[in-house]
Write an enzyme that holds these catalytic residues in place. Structure first.
Site, PDB file in Angstrom:
ATOM      1  N   HIS A  23       0.979  -1.199   0.030  1.00 54.14           N
ATOM      2  CA  HIS A  23      -0.079  -0.058   0.006  1.00 54.14           C
ATOM      3  C   HIS A  23       0.860   1.151   0.139  1.00 54.14           C
ATOM      4  O   HIS A  23       1.953   1.410   0.524  1.00 54.14           O
ATOM      5  CB  HIS A  23      -0.901  -0.052   1.520  1.00 54.14           C
ATOM      6  CG  HIS A  23      -2.102   1.343   1.235  1.00 54.14           C
ATOM      7  ND1 HIS A  23      -1.613   2.548   1.376  1.00 54.14           N
ATOM      8  CD2 HIS A  23      -3.247   0.987   1.087  1.00 54.14           C
ATOM      9  CE1 HIS A  23      -2.798   3.074   1.523  1.00 54.14           C
ATOM     10  NE2 HIS A  23      -3.777   2.151   1.196  1.00 54.14           N
ATOM     11  N   CYS A  75      -4.156   2.460  -4.211  1.00 55.16           N
ATOM     12  CA  CYS A  75      -4.996   3.468  -3.378  1.00 55.16           C
ATOM     13  C   CYS A  75      -5.143   4.770  -4.107  1.00 55.16           C
ATOM     14  O   CYS A  75      -4.237   5.616  -4.039  1.00 55.16           O
ATOM     15  CB  CYS A  75      -4.409   3.566  -2.114  1.00 55.16           C
ATOM     16  SG  CYS A  75      -5.454   4.378  -0.708  1.00 55.16           S
ATOM     17  N   HIS A  90      -7.890   0.158  -3.616  1.00 58.48           N
ATOM     18  CA  HIS A  90      -8.568   0.978  -2.895  1.00 58.48           C
ATOM     19  C   HIS A  90      -9.386   2.146  -3.535  1.00 58.48           C
ATOM     20  O   HIS A  90      -8.622   2.985  -3.792  1.00 58.48           O
ATOM     21  CB  HIS A  90      -7.799   1.473  -1.537  1.00 58.48           C
ATOM     22  CG  HIS A  90      -7.575   0.258  -0.733  1.00 58.48           C
ATOM     23  ND1 HIS A  90      -6.681   0.458   0.514  1.00 58.48           N
ATOM     24  CD2 HIS A  90      -7.924  -1.174  -0.637  1.00 58.48           C
ATOM     25  CE1 HIS A  90      -6.573  -0.560   1.193  1.00 58.48           C
ATOM     26  NE2 HIS A  90      -7.083  -1.622   0.565  1.00 58.48           N
ATOM     27  N   ASP A 125     -13.160   2.402  -0.458  1.00 60.71           N
ATOM     28  CA  ASP A 125     -12.395   2.666   0.606  1.00 60.71           C
ATOM     29  C   ASP A 125     -12.970   3.596   1.611  1.00 60.71           C
ATOM     30  O   ASP A 125     -14.457   3.554   1.526  1.00 60.71           O
ATOM     31  CB  ASP A 125     -11.039   3.373   0.209  1.00 60.71           C
ATOM     32  CG  ASP A 125      -9.780   3.218   1.152  1.00 60.71           C
ATOM     33  OD1 ASP A 125      -9.925   2.565   2.042  1.00 60.71           O
ATOM     34  OD2 ASP A 125      -8.873   3.884   0.613  1.00 60.71           O
ATOM     35  N   HIS A 126     -12.408   4.377   2.360  1.00 58.55           N
ATOM     36  CA  HIS A 126     -13.180   5.108   3.711  1.00 58.55           C
ATOM     37  C   HIS A 126     -14.197   5.722   2.941  1.00 58.55           C
ATOM     38  O   HIS A 126     -14.237   6.319   1.899  1.00 58.55           O
ATOM     39  CB  HIS A 126     -11.943   6.145   3.990  1.00 58.55           C
ATOM     40  CG  HIS A 126     -10.771   5.761   4.509  1.00 58.55           C
ATOM     41  ND1 HIS A 126      -9.564   6.566   4.698  1.00 58.55           N
ATOM     42  CD2 HIS A 126     -10.434   4.560   4.745  1.00 58.55           C
ATOM     43  CE1 HIS A 126      -8.626   5.766   5.224  1.00 58.55           C
ATOM     44  NE2 HIS A 126      -8.880   4.615   5.172  1.00 58.55           N
ATOM     45  N   TYR A 128     -15.152   3.930   8.315  1.00 57.68           N
ATOM     46  CA  TYR A 128     -15.628   2.591   8.057  1.00 57.68           C
ATOM     47  C   TYR A 128     -16.987   2.162   8.367  1.00 57.68           C
ATOM     48  O   TYR A 128     -17.304   1.324   8.908  1.00 57.68           O
ATOM     49  CB  TYR A 128     -14.703   1.730   8.747  1.00 57.68           C
ATOM     50  CG  TYR A 128     -13.327   1.391   8.213  1.00 57.68           C
ATOM     51  CD1 TYR A 128     -12.961   0.731   6.997  1.00 57.68           C
ATOM     52  CD2 TYR A 128     -12.177   2.170   8.494  1.00 57.68           C
ATOM     53  CE1 TYR A 128     -11.818   1.043   6.311  1.00 57.68           C
ATOM     54  CE2 TYR A 128     -10.980   2.383   7.810  1.00 57.68           C
ATOM     55  CZ  TYR A 128     -10.748   1.603   6.705  1.00 57.68           C
ATOM     56  OH  TYR A 128      -9.563   1.685   6.160  1.00 57.68           O
TER      57      TYR A 128
END
Length: 354
Positions: free
Chosen positions: A200, A238, A267, A311-312, A325
């Protein structure tokens, strides 16, 4: 594309029974969270996770993450024991059916944000990074009460000062050497087990507090992939970590590394780049600075068939819990990814017929 979703095990407030209801959801992204960094994961813990996931008709194929001990990153004498433990963890999760392991090589601080509940104009809350807030924090000042989200709570203030000082004696080239030492020992094991290792990027993708950071841009990703030129040595693309810097062309990198077969995990996160940092936003392109459609199209056109997860997410509709999350906004993100992918697939098929 294999759609997946991050889940924090039994302590996660979001039940697997809810996650499985997200359309086209295939796999769960999880880890063993109650074992100290650097130690071997009990097979019973791994199989318990697998059982929970598969009982909900989902696949247990992605681990995020098996953390890398600081002694490995620092190149300390004890690193060989921790590397052997890491190799054993690869073997154990592979035995349970895991196909991909996401990890990082960031010194001390995993990810860094300055606030986890910044309120956006629509009333949702999100994770943000503002440079002026970072500038107020000095990890070497033991009397300071200032900390930032994402700091490793396993360190007390004196321990944090000590480990940061160790890194300050390390150059970026020293860190590259230590990463090479690590990769040349774990990738042969991963190849033997047919597990894809997916590093990552540093988050954010620039130096923090004078600490060396490496996985930040295209040039450094090229260098990383050449250390062990094996398909099992790949990346987690990401979009938010790379895309928070206007210097990174995420569409170009998605195109390049997907064509090489070296993107094993994605991500997908949108961010709004600001003069003083960035804010995490909702997934659609219009909500941030990234062209999410173009990134997805680059992945599709260049043969990406790996795991991808929203992702977030923001906290919306009154939801509370682990910042970034929650269920609701990540479920919206997953649906958005499904829509993008279906549109891209149908458009590509139509163009080929013509």
């Amino acid at each position: 594309m294999k759609l997946s979703f991050r889940w924090y095990g039994r302590q996660d407030e979001i039940p697997l029974a809810y996650i499985r209801q997200i359309p086209k959801m295939e796999a769960i992204v999880t880890a063993v969270y109650d074992v100290p960094v650097g130690e071997v994961w009990p097979e019973e813990s791994i199989m318990d996770l697998k059982k929970q996931v598969e009982e909900n008709s989902l696949k247990f194929e992605v681990i995020e993450s098996i953390p890398v001990h600081e002694d490995i990153k620092l190149g300390k004498p004890e690193r060989d024991r921790y590397i052997e433990n890491y190799c054993e963890n690869i073997r154990r999760v592979a035995k349970a059916g895991v196909k991909c392991i996401c990890y990082n090589f960031m010194p001390v601080f995993d990810w860094t944000r300055t606030q986890l509940d910044h309120r956006l104009p629509d009333g949702s809350t999100t994770l943000v990074y503002y440079q002026e807030q970072v500038d107020q924090v000095n990890p070497l000042e033991t009397k300071s009460d200032l900390t930032l989200p994402g700091w490793d709570a396993s360190y007390d203030r004196d321990e944090l000062r000590s480990v940061v000082e160790e890194y300050h004696r390390l150059s970026e080239e020293d860190l590259w050497d230590n990463l090479e030492y690590f990769l040349k020992r774990i990738i042969p094991v991963a190849a033997e087990c047919d597990v894809n290792m997916a590093i990552h990027e540093d988050d954010p993708c620039w130096s923090m507090f004078g600490l060396p950071r490496m996985i930040t841009d295209e040039k450094n990703l090229d260098r990383f992939l050449k250390i062990v030129d094996d398909k099992h040595n790949g990346i987690t693309l990401c979009t938010g970590s790379l895309g928070c810097s206007g210097y990174n062309d995420v569409v170009k990198m998605a195109t390049k590394y997907a064509a090489m077969g070296r993107i094993h995990f994605v991500h997908m996160r949108n961010v709004k780049i600001l003069d003083n940092g960035f804010e995490e936003r909702a997934h659609p392109s219009s909500c941030g600075s990234l062209d999410m459609y173009a990134i997805a199209k680059a992945l599709y056109e260049n043969g990406f068939d790996g795991y991808i997860r929203p992702d977030h997410g923001r906290m919306i509709w009154g939801e509370t819990g682990r910042a970034g999350y929650g269920l609701y906004d990540r479920a919206l993100g997953a649906s958005y990814l499904n829509g993008l992918w279906e549109a891209i697939e149908k458009n590509e098929r139509g163009e080929k017929k013509e």
